[in-house]
Design an enzyme around this catalytic site. Structure first.
Site, PDB file in Angstrom:
ATOM      1  N   GLY A 296       0.823  -1.211   0.000  1.00 39.59           N
ATOM      2  CA  GLY A 296       0.000   0.000   0.000  1.00 39.59           C
ATOM      3  C   GLY A 296       0.851   1.252   0.000  1.00 39.59           C
ATOM      4  N   SER A 297       0.406   2.210   0.814  1.00 41.72           N
ATOM      5  CA  SER A 297       1.016   3.557   0.739  1.00 41.72           C
ATOM      6  C   SER A 297       2.493   3.579   1.124  1.00 41.72           C
ATOM      7  CB  SER A 297       0.235   4.512   1.637  1.00 41.72           C
ATOM      8  OG  SER A 297      -1.080   4.636   1.142  1.00 41.72           O
ATOM      9  N   THR A 298       2.974   2.582   1.866  1.00 42.91           N
ATOM     10  CA  THR A 298       4.404   2.616   2.226  1.00 42.91           C
ATOM     11  C   THR A 298       5.265   2.483   0.971  1.00 42.91           C
ATOM     12  OG1 THR A 298       4.307   0.241   2.714  1.00 42.91           O
ATOM     13  CG2 THR A 298       4.138   1.734   4.591  1.00 42.91           C
ATOM     14  N   LYS A 300       4.712   4.052  -1.719  1.00 42.51           N
ATOM     15  CA  LYS A 300       4.736   5.343  -2.430  1.00 42.51           C
ATOM     16  C   LYS A 300       6.109   5.991  -2.329  1.00 42.51           C
ATOM     17  CE  LYS A 300      -0.187   6.205  -1.797  1.00 42.51           C
ATOM     18  NZ  LYS A 300      -1.202   6.817  -0.906  1.00 42.51           N
TER      19      LYS A 300
END
Lengths: 577, 133
Positions: A296-298, A300
């Site tokens: 997920g966002s990690t 990014k």
């Protein structure tokens, strides 16, 4: 004068003489046979009866933590056995010994009264204290039919600490079954020696007899990079978080960013390697390396770092970010925002904007994006020192679809990673852009020979300036973005939250369950550690209706707790007023 | 030159006794040899016994070394168990020790360079000593 004839007495004498002579001749013949004709064969048979070829067991190597504290050690223990046929009162012996050896009385009675049995275990691998009591009792009662034999025992003095990392050995033959005990079994086991010795019928060595010894080579010792205190605190914090959030499981990884040394890996649920009875094998899994999840966002940080490194964006570049973006048949949204907004790259990172990151990835392109994902170690085994470690999944860029593959990957979907891989990604950013192979074995100390330190692989992924910029962007996440719960008093912290819908094989994405994570580093002025926290399916809400399923809510506080304790234990001075 | 007859034995008062010569038996070397053999025999036995005894002593020492090594590992294990953070945390909790609810971070001022100089430290020490009553 009468000539004397043969009297009866004379005959007797002759007979006796003949018998004597015959006997002596027979003895002489036998003597010649034994000592002369077949001397060699008889000598050999005699030697065979006295000489015993025995195997000298090699002492299994010890596993130490980084400070030389024993985490797994073999000690000499004694096993108590019995010949039930020699016991005068098997039931009485069972009743007497059961409480001393910690075996149920009924079990012991059954073992000692088995029909026709000539061998039974009373208790295996008794340690010194219990052994002393039992020996004293056996001697005082002069129990016949009870014996003791040596049987080494593997003990894990730290109990349930780092159990999944260390693993354990099989009780019967001491062969490694799980964890490092399994992976480094050949190194730890050593080489058995051989002993040729003449023994008397009682088994005592005959002085001046044959005695040839080929000594056993003890197994090598392993020095781990684990710090026992940090490991303990990480385990405590994780266990508390799993209880607090009702998560199914969780993992914490603590990495030294400069050396790649793993300071701690905690898993929940866990187990005590000294007592594995009635345990679910699920607990043996070192989830930090065997379980994959979509980050997920990690992830990014890789998208943005690659874009900065390639020069396609700068932190201050402004993007017009809609609340919703539809690409092909898939729609992407930013749940925390309403309407269109102008956002800088720094804001996109701090507020973890999916659409902003997708717009950045669009400028970067799939080829460059994939190149950086690969350079950061995704899709490859991170360490190689753990059994069952997986490489995750990163499809070759040629297999990426032209529509949603890039955007989905940009925000951490379509890529499967392990918590250790992600910790290494953040460690590279913390280490001025140099990726260092994470490792758990610091040094092998051979039974004979010089120590063999482990040299991790290193490779530059970003230039130092880009890495410093990324750290500032990650600081924004903790100071004013989604990761404020990761703040630590006295230290500057940078990190990234992550929340992904849990993918259930065969069912697809869960509508309720999430993988919540937070990965961060501290202190930002001179990063020393990276801590990755991953919680599987946290549930519930905090007071005020804050959803615990989000990484910034459930995982970030665990980061703060573990990182603060680790920084104190490592003696890292505070860098923030 | 003129020939002269050899002197006759009888002329010196010696006479030849007819029959077997009466030689006195030479016992001493045999006696010495026998004693030597006996001493060597007993010496051999004594040395053998001594060697055997040494073997037993060595065996005994080996056992003691093994027992001491075993005790060494037992004690190391005991130390590791006693130092286990798990046990210490439980003991601390039993004693009523808790983590503080709030923490204050104190940042010490940077150390002055001159403070590292021996003269400075001596001056500090002298000042301290002179202030003593």
């Amino acid at each position: 004068m009468r000539r004397p004839g043969w009297r009866v007495a004379d005959l007797r004498l002759v007979l006796v003489a003949v018998v004597h002579v015959a006997a002596w001749l027979a003895i002489a013949a036998r003597l010649v046979d034994v000592q002369g004709l077949h001397a060699e064969a008889f000598a050999e048979r005699g030697l065979e009866q006295r000489v015993r070829h025995e195997e000298l067991a090699a002492k299994r190597g010890t596993i130490f933590d980084r400070d030389g504290v024993e985490l797994a050690v073999s000690i000499s223990a004694q096993t108590m056995i019995a010949n039930p046929s020699q016991l005068a009162d098997p039931v009485g012996v069972a009743k007497l010994l059961a409480p001393l050896v910690g075996v149920e009385e009924a079990t012991l009675v059954e073992r000692l009264t088995r029909e026709g049995s000539q061998f039974a275990y009373i208790a295996r691998r008794l340690e010194r204290e219990a052994l002393d009591n039992v020996v004293a009792l056996v001697e005082s009662l002069d129990l016949e039919g009870v014996y003791f034999i040596d049987e080494p025992k593997r003990v894990y003095p730290a109990g349930g600490l780092a159990s999944q990392i260390i693993g354990f050995v099989q009780d019967d033959d001491g062969v490694g079954l799980e964890g490092l005990e399994y992976e480094f079994d050949e190194v730890l086991a050593g080489t058995p020696g051989a002993l040729v010795v003449e023994r008397d019928p009682f088994g005592n060595p005959i002085p001046q007899g044959q005695f040839l010894v080929d000594p056993a080579v003890p197994g090598s010792d392993l020095v781990l990079t684990i710090d026992r205190e940090i490991e303990f605190l990480a385990q405590q914090a994780l266990t508390a978080a799993v209880e607090r959030t009702g998560a199914i499981a969780g993992t914490v990884v603590v990495l030294d960013v400069q050396t790649g040394e793993i300071l701690a890996i905690a898993n929940t649920p866990t187990f005590d390697a000294n007592d594995r009875s009635n345990l679910d094998v699920d607990r043996f899994r070192n989830r930090a390396v065997t379980d994959v999840y979509e980050p997920g966002s990690t992830l990014k940080v890789v998208t943005v770092a690659a874009a900065l490194e390639e020069g396609v964006v700068t932190p201050s570049d402004v993007f017009t970010v809609p609340q919703k973006l539809v690409i092909h048949d898939k729609s992407y949204t930013d749940t925390a925002r309403t309407g269109e907004e102008e956002m800088t790259v720094a804001e996109i990172v701090a507020r973890s904007s999916n659409i902003g990151t997708i717009l950045i990835q669009d400028q970067l392109g799939n080829d460059a994006h994939h190149r950086y994902l690969s350079a950061f170690g995704l899709g490859q085994v991170a360490s190689g020192q753990f059994p069952g470690e997986v490489d995750g999944s990163l499809q070759p860029v040629g297999e990426w679809c032209k529509t949603t593959c890039g955007p989905s990957t940009a925000i951490g979907y379509r890529v499967d990673v392990t918590p250790l891989q992600m910790a290494a990604v953040f460690a590279a950013i913390a280490n001025d852009g140099v990726w260092v192979e994470p490792h758990i074995v610091k040094e092998v100390l051979p039974g004979r020979g010089a120590p063999e330190p482990f040299e991790p692989k290193r490779r530059p992924v970003l230039n130092a300036e880009t890495a410093r910029t990324m750290r500032l962007l990650l600081q924004g996440v903790v100071e004013r973005g989604t990761g404020t719960r990761a703040q630590i008093a006295g230290y500057t912290v940078g990190g990234k939250t992550g929340t992904t819908e849990k993918f259930v094989p065969g069912e697809g994405y869960s509508e309720t369950d999430r993988i919540a994570s937070f990965i961060g580093m501290a202190p930002l002025t001179e990063p020393r550690i990276v801590v990755a926290v991953v919680l599987d399916s946290p549930q519930g809400e905090l007071e005020g209706g804050v959803d615990l399923r989000f990484g910034g809510v459930s995982a970030a506080p665990v980061f703060a707790e573990v990182a603060e304790a680790a920084l104190h234990l490592l003696g890292v001075a505070p860098d923030a007023g | 030159m003129t020939a002269q007859p050899l002197p006759r034995p009888g002329d010196r008062g010696l006479e030849v006794i007819e029959g077997r010569a009466q030689t006195r038996p030479r016992l001493r070397p045999w006696l010495l040899f026998a004693v030597g053999v006996i001493i060597a025999f007993f010496g051999l036995i004594v040395s053998r016994i001594s060697l055997d005894r040494s073997a037993f002593v060595l065996d005994d020492l080996d056992e003691k070394i093994a027992a001491a090594e075993s005790q060494h590992w037992d004690l190391r294990l005991e130390v590791a168990r006693l130092q286990s953070p798990d046990r210490i945390a439980a003991a601390a909790a039993e004693m009523g020790l808790v983590f503080p609810e709030s923490r204050t971070v104190l940042v010490a001022p940077p150390v002055l360079d001159e403070a590292l100089e021996p003269e400075y430290r001596w001056a500090q020490l002298k000042a301290l000593l002179s202030a003593q009553p």
